[in-house]
Design a protein around this motif. Structure first.
Motif, PDB file in Angstrom:
ATOM      1  N   GLN A 121      -0.438   8.746  -0.290  1.00 49.62           N
ATOM      2  CA  GLN A 121      -0.017  10.079  -0.716  1.00 49.62           C
ATOM      3  C   GLN A 121      -0.908  11.101  -0.028  1.00 49.62           C
ATOM      4  OE1 GLN A 121       2.530  10.850  -2.969  1.00 49.62           O
ATOM      5  NE2 GLN A 121       2.179  13.008  -2.494  1.00 49.62           N
TER       6      GLN A 121
ATOM      7  N   VAL B 298       0.847  -1.195   0.000  1.00 43.95           N
ATOM      8  CA  VAL B 298       0.000   0.000   0.000  1.00 43.95           C
ATOM      9  C   VAL B 298       0.882   1.244   0.000  1.00 43.95           C
ATOM     10  CG1 VAL B 298      -1.726   1.319   1.282  1.00 43.95           C
ATOM     11  CG2 VAL B 298      -1.849  -1.170   1.236  1.00 43.95           C
ATOM     12  N   GLN B 299       0.601   2.157  -0.914  1.00 38.61           N
ATOM     13  CA  GLN B 299       1.285   3.447  -0.928  1.00 38.61           C
ATOM     14  C   GLN B 299       0.268   4.530  -0.592  1.00 38.61           C
ATOM     15  OE1 GLN B 299       1.727   1.383  -3.974  1.00 38.61           O
ATOM     16  NE2 GLN B 299       3.255   0.418  -2.648  1.00 38.61           N
TER      17      GLN B 299
ATOM     18  N   ASN C 238     -10.516   5.269  -3.164  1.00 42.70           N
ATOM     19  CA  ASN C 238      -9.430   4.855  -2.252  1.00 42.70           C
ATOM     20  C   ASN C 238      -8.797   6.065  -1.572  1.00 42.70           C
ATOM     21  OD1 ASN C 238      -9.654   2.105  -2.499  1.00 42.70           O
ATOM     22  ND2 ASN C 238      -7.932   1.861  -3.884  1.00 42.70           N
TER      23      ASN C 238
ATOM     24  N   ALA D 255      -4.747   6.300  -1.423  1.00 40.96           N
ATOM     25  CA  ALA D 255      -4.114   4.993  -1.280  1.00 40.96           C
ATOM     26  C   ALA D 255      -4.020   4.316  -2.636  1.00 40.96           C
ATOM     27  CB  ALA D 255      -4.913   4.130  -0.312  1.00 40.96           C
ATOM     28  N   SER D 256      -2.903   3.689  -2.883  1.00 36.59           N
ATOM     29  CA  SER D 256      -2.718   2.960  -4.131  1.00 36.59           C
ATOM     30  C   SER D 256      -1.984   1.662  -3.837  1.00 36.59           C
ATOM     31  CB  SER D 256      -1.943   3.798  -5.143  1.00 36.59           C
ATOM     32  OG  SER D 256      -0.674   4.133  -4.638  1.00 36.59           O
ATOM     33  N   GLY D 257      -1.849   0.849  -4.857  1.00 34.84           N
ATOM     34  CA  GLY D 257      -1.235  -0.453  -4.662  1.00 34.84           C
ATOM     35  C   GLY D 257      -2.291  -1.450  -4.222  1.00 34.84           C
ATOM     36  N   ARG D 258      -1.911  -2.355  -3.361  1.00 40.28           N
ATOM     37  CA  ARG D 258      -2.865  -3.343  -2.894  1.00 40.28           C
ATOM     38  C   ARG D 258      -4.002  -2.639  -2.165  1.00 40.28           C
ATOM     39  NH1 ARG D 258      -0.702  -7.810   1.198  1.00 40.28           N
ATOM     40  NH2 ARG D 258      -0.782  -6.025   2.582  1.00 40.28           N
ATOM     41  N   ALA D 259      -5.239  -2.855  -2.603  1.00 41.27           N
ATOM     42  CA  ALA D 259      -6.392  -2.145  -2.052  1.00 41.27           C
ATOM     43  C   ALA D 259      -6.546  -2.464  -0.565  1.00 41.27           C
ATOM     44  CB  ALA D 259      -7.653  -2.530  -2.817  1.00 41.27           C
TER      45      ALA D 259
ATOM     46  N   ASN E 289      -2.558   0.413   8.510  1.00 45.80           N
ATOM     47  CA  ASN E 289      -3.791  -0.296   8.405  1.00 45.80           C
ATOM     48  C   ASN E 289      -4.377  -0.600   9.776  1.00 45.80           C
ATOM     49  OD1 ASN E 289      -1.713  -1.917   9.182  1.00 45.80           O
ATOM     50  ND2 ASN E 289      -2.171  -3.580   7.824  1.00 45.80           N
TER      51      ASN E 289
ATOM     52  N   TYR F 182       1.908   1.227   7.175  1.00 39.72           N
ATOM     53  CA  TYR F 182       2.189   2.034   5.986  1.00 39.72           C
ATOM     54  C   TYR F 182       1.973   3.509   6.302  1.00 39.72           C
ATOM     55  CZ  TYR F 182       1.364  -2.595   4.048  1.00 39.72           C
ATOM     56  OH  TYR F 182       1.397  -3.951   3.802  1.00 39.72           O
TER      57      TYR F 182
END
Length: 120
Positions: A4, A1-2, A76, A23-27, A98, A109
């Motif tokens: 920004q 998870v990224q 997201n 949030a990006s990457g794995r939801a 998380n 993260y």
């Protein structure tokens, strides 16, 4: 998870700002997202958190009634609406995943932080 974070800036006391955390990457559909802040010379402190699944929220006492955390699952994105800003709200604000707990150690993260400056 990224993550920004964005939306920081300069506001006058009594004013408002809205922070966003993309949030990006794995939801992170199973996770919560928290907002923390750190002022110079201070430890990082919990501000607010929201659950991705049901929108359940929690707040630090210092921001209750002034800040509102929300999420847009389709985008997201988690938001932190900050109203009635005070000089003491000045800090770098971080979003983190998380968890929904008020302890930074519970989050895996972290975003890069966005600076909020409130002038008197």
């Amino acid at each position: 998870v990224q993550l920004q974070a964005s939306g920081g800036g300069l506001a006058q006391a009594g004013g408002s700002l809205r922070l966003s955390c993309q949030a990006s990457g794995r939801a992170p559909t199973k996770y919560g997202v928290g907002w923390f802040r750190q002022a110079p010379g201070n430890e990082r402190e919990f501000v607010a958190a929201v659950s991705w699944s049901d929108g359940n929220t929690r707040y630090a006492d210092s921001v209750k009634g002034r800040f509102t955390v929300s999420r847009d699952n389709a985008k997201n994105t988690v938001y932190l609406q900050m109203n009635s800003l005070k000089v003491e709200d000045t800090a770098v604000y971080y979003c983190a995943a998380n968890s929904q707990m008020p302890a930074a150690s519970m989050y895996s993260y972290w975003g890069q932080g966005t600076l909020v400056t409130v002038s008197s």
